[in-house]
Design a protein around this motif. Structure first.
Motif, mmCIF file in Angstrom:
data_model
loop_
_atom_site.group_PDB
_atom_site.id
_atom_site.type_symbol
_atom_site.label_atom_id
_atom_site.label_comp_id
_atom_site.label_asym_id
_atom_site.label_seq_id
_atom_site.Cartn_x
_atom_site.Cartn_y
_atom_site.Cartn_z
ATOM 1 N N PRO A 1 -14.472 3.026 13.759
ATOM 2 C CA PRO A 1 -13.055 2.959 14.125
ATOM 3 C C PRO A 1 -12.625 4.145 15.000
ATOM 4 C CG PRO A 1 -13.250 4.108 12.046
ATOM 5 C CD PRO A 1 -14.660 3.808 12.513
ATOM 6 N N ILE A 2 -11.384 4.070 15.521
ATOM 7 C CA ILE A 2 -10.776 5.208 16.219
ATOM 8 C C ILE A 2 -10.507 6.308 15.188
ATOM 9 C CG2 ILE A 2 -8.428 4.203 15.997
ATOM 10 C CD1 ILE A 2 -7.867 5.518 18.794
ATOM 11 N N HIS A 3 -10.819 7.557 15.566
ATOM 12 C CA HIS A 3 -10.668 8.679 14.620
ATOM 13 C C HIS A 3 -9.971 9.861 15.294
ATOM 14 C CE1 HIS A 3 -14.104 10.520 16.655
ATOM 15 N NE2 HIS A 3 -14.845 9.457 16.405
ATOM 16 N N ILE A 4 -9.795 10.936 14.527
ATOM 17 C CA ILE A 4 -9.028 12.071 15.061
ATOM 18 C C ILE A 4 -9.733 12.746 16.250
ATOM 19 C CG2 ILE A 4 -7.675 12.564 12.971
ATOM 20 C CD1 ILE A 4 -9.742 14.778 12.338
ATOM 21 N N GLY A 5 -11.062 12.649 16.320
ATOM 22 C CA GLY A 5 -11.779 13.214 17.477
ATOM 23 C C GLY A 5 -11.332 12.554 18.770
ATOM 24 N N HIS A 6 -11.180 11.228 18.755
ATOM 25 C CA HIS A 6 -10.721 10.508 19.952
ATOM 26 C C HIS A 6 -9.290 10.943 20.311
ATOM 27 C CE1 HIS A 6 -13.509 7.223 18.229
ATOM 28 N NE2 HIS A 6 -14.137 7.732 19.267
ATOM 29 N N LEU A 7 -8.445 11.041 19.293
ATOM 30 C CA LEU A 7 -7.023 11.309 19.550
ATOM 31 C C LEU A 7 -6.812 12.728 20.066
ATOM 32 C CD1 LEU A 7 -5.749 9.462 16.366
ATOM 33 C CD2 LEU A 7 -5.436 8.688 18.725
ATOM 34 N N VAL A 8 -7.521 13.683 19.472
ATOM 35 C CA VAL A 8 -7.400 15.074 19.928
ATOM 36 C C VAL A 8 -7.920 15.199 21.358
ATOM 37 C CG1 VAL A 8 -8.320 17.415 19.566
ATOM 38 C CG2 VAL A 8 -7.428 16.116 17.624
ATOM 39 N N THR A 9 -9.031 14.536 21.647
ATOM 40 C CA THR A 9 -9.609 14.576 22.992
ATOM 41 C C THR A 9 -8.606 14.034 24.019
ATOM 42 O OG1 THR A 9 -11.804 14.228 22.053
ATOM 43 C CG2 THR A 9 -11.569 13.802 24.408
ATOM 44 N N ALA A 10 -8.012 12.901 23.726
ATOM 45 C CA ALA A 10 -7.065 12.285 24.656
ATOM 46 C C ALA A 10 -5.829 13.164 24.837
ATOM 47 C CB ALA A 10 -6.673 10.898 24.139
ATOM 48 N N ASP A 11 -5.335 13.725 23.760
ATOM 49 C CA ASP A 11 -4.125 14.546 23.849
ATOM 50 C C ASP A 11 -4.396 15.830 24.634
ATOM 51 O OD1 ASP A 11 -1.327 14.529 23.063
ATOM 52 O OD2 ASP A 11 -1.814 16.341 21.922
ATOM 53 N N GLU A 12 -5.584 16.411 24.428
ATOM 54 C CA GLU A 12 -5.949 17.607 25.193
ATOM 55 C C GLU A 12 -6.014 17.291 26.686
ATOM 56 O OE1 GLU A 12 -5.636 20.599 22.832
ATOM 57 O OE2 GLU A 12 -6.717 20.993 24.691
ATOM 58 N N ALA A 13 -6.595 16.144 27.021
ATOM 59 C CA ALA A 13 -6.709 15.764 28.439
ATOM 60 C C ALA A 13 -5.320 15.605 29.060
ATOM 61 C CB ALA A 13 -7.510 14.473 28.577
ATOM 62 N N LEU A 14 -4.427 15.008 28.291
ATOM 63 C CA LEU A 14 -3.056 14.815 28.760
ATOM 64 C C LEU A 14 -2.454 16.151 29.190
ATOM 65 C CD1 LEU A 14 -1.054 12.320 28.663
ATOM 66 C CD2 LEU A 14 -0.269 13.214 26.489
ATOM 67 N N SER B 1 -15.534 -6.684 14.951
ATOM 68 C CA SER B 1 -14.832 -7.579 15.877
ATOM 69 C C SER B 1 -13.867 -6.798 16.776
ATOM 70 C CB SER B 1 -14.044 -8.637 15.095
ATOM 71 O OG SER B 1 -12.830 -8.088 14.628
ATOM 72 N N ALA B 2 -13.785 -7.259 18.015
ATOM 73 C CA ALA B 2 -12.911 -6.587 18.981
ATOM 74 C C ALA B 2 -11.471 -6.582 18.481
ATOM 75 C CB ALA B 2 -13.005 -7.284 20.332
ATOM 76 N N GLU B 3 -11.055 -7.655 17.821
ATOM 77 C CA GLU B 3 -9.653 -7.740 17.390
ATOM 78 C C GLU B 3 -9.315 -6.675 16.358
ATOM 79 O OE1 GLU B 3 -7.482 -9.248 19.043
ATOM 80 O OE2 GLU B 3 -8.869 -10.459 20.213
ATOM 81 N N LEU B 4 -10.215 -6.435 15.417
ATOM 82 C CA LEU B 4 -9.926 -5.410 14.407
ATOM 83 C C LEU B 4 -9.969 -4.015 15.039
ATOM 84 C CD1 LEU B 4 -9.190 -4.603 11.566
ATOM 85 C CD2 LEU B 4 -11.609 -4.754 10.924
ATOM 86 N N ARG B 5 -10.912 -3.786 15.945
ATOM 87 C CA ARG B 5 -10.971 -2.478 16.624
ATOM 88 C C ARG B 5 -9.701 -2.254 17.454
ATOM 89 N NH1 ARG B 5 -14.649 -2.335 20.316
ATOM 90 N NH2 ARG B 5 -15.343 -4.490 20.248
ATOM 91 N N TYR B 6 -9.261 -3.323 18.123
ATOM 92 C CA TYR B 6 -8.033 -3.231 18.930
ATOM 93 C C TYR B 6 -6.823 -2.930 18.041
ATOM 94 C CZ TYR B 6 -4.165 -4.780 21.898
ATOM 95 O OH TYR B 6 -2.991 -4.850 22.593
ATOM 96 N N LEU B 7 -6.781 -3.607 16.910
ATOM 97 C CA LEU B 7 -5.671 -3.395 15.972
ATOM 98 C C LEU B 7 -5.659 -1.945 15.459
ATOM 99 C CD1 LEU B 7 -3.377 -4.838 14.485
ATOM 100 C CD2 LEU B 7 -5.030 -5.529 12.735
ATOM 101 N N MET B 8 -6.837 -1.423 15.157
ATOM 102 C CA MET B 8 -6.899 -0.037 14.655
ATOM 103 C C MET B 8 -6.449 0.939 15.746
ATOM 104 S SD MET B 8 -10.220 0.096 12.101
ATOM 105 C CE MET B 8 -11.472 -0.606 13.150
ATOM 106 N N VAL B 9 -6.845 0.684 16.995
ATOM 107 C CA VAL B 9 -6.394 1.564 18.088
ATOM 108 C C VAL B 9 -4.878 1.460 18.231
ATOM 109 C CG1 VAL B 9 -6.490 2.025 20.579
ATOM 110 C CG2 VAL B 9 -8.594 1.462 19.352
#
Ligand code: ATP
Ligand code: MG
Length: 216
Positions: free
Chosen positions: A24-37, A62-70
């Motif tokens: 799933p999407i996790h805090i590593g992804h979110l911190v990375t994206a926010d830092e880039a911003l 499934s793509a749908e569950l991954r999309y929902l989590m994002v």
């Protein structure tokens, strides 16, 4: 329609694309994206969950569950968006094709930044058409615990658009989706490693409880 489409027409848009399986999407992804911003003065970040990823089939959720989590993870951030572009496109997703497709709907003065972690960027030569990719975007390589960006320059040495790859130092978070799947399968849970809504979706859906489908 992706909600993000309503900002496509803004002049001189600087947009970061965060691609990934997010399983799933996790805090590593979110911190990375926010830092880039912040570090690159981007206007918005578009999360792009893979559909039929070239490297991970057929093990992914499934793509749908991954999309929902994002969607749940980014909902409260005013400048984070999620796209169904790769999910809805049949066939295999290659980053260069996705970026070319996005370029086709954006204004000519828009700038694209593709955000990756150190592990992914060190594999760049295995990507389809790395030169074309670098002609379409600036590639932001975020530091990630366990991966040494010291060898990045030798990895990139054969490419012509070297200057399009930039390193971004971020607070190190040794968290990965595989680690979360393993923890959930082992009954350890993932509180604080993912946002609370994502944790609840994981619990409610029972995904990752059986380690076989999504194991690394
Ligand atoms: P998996 O363990 O299934 O490979 P992952 O945690 O690596 O999952 P992905 O969806 O594969 O997550 O990664 C999407 C992008 O996010 C990649 O560019 C990856 O390098 C980056 N990324 C993931 N986790 C981190 C992290 N903790 N720090 C920095 N970058 C990360
Ligand atoms: Mg990964």
């Amino acid at each position: 329609m992706d909600p993000f489409e309503r900002i496509w027409d803004r002049p001189r848009l600087r947009v970061g694309i965060m691609g990934g399986t997010f399983d799933p999407i996790h805090i590593g992804h979110l911190v990375t994206a926010d830092e880039a911003l912040h570090q690159f003065g981007l206007d918005d970040i578009l999360f792009m969950p893979t559909g039929t990823g070239p490297h991970k089939q057929p093990q992914v959720t499934s793509a749908e569950l991954r999309y929902l989590m994002v969607s749940v993870a980014i909902a409260s951030h005013p400048r984070f968006w999620v796209s169904r572009y790769e999910i809805d496109r049949p066939g295999i997703d290659y980053t260069a094709d996705t970026l070319a497709g996005l370029r086709g709907v954006m204004r000519d003065d828009a700038e694209l930044f593709f955000i990756t972690g150190a592990d992914a960027v060190l594999d760049i030569l295995k990507w389809k058409e790395p030169e074309r990719l670098l002609s379409l975007c600036t590639l932001i390589a975020a530091t990630r615990p366990g991966y040494d960006l010291g060898r990045l320059s030798s990895v990139l040495s054969g490419l012509t658009h070297l200057d399009r790859v930039v390193v971004m130092e971020i607070p190190g978070l040794a968290v990965s989706s595989s680690m979360i799947r393993q923890r959930v399968a082992a009954g350890k849970g993932c509180r604080y490693l993912v946002l609370e809504g994502v944790r609840q979706l994981i619990e409610k859906s029972g995904v990752y409880c059986d380690p076989s489908p999504a194991a690394p």
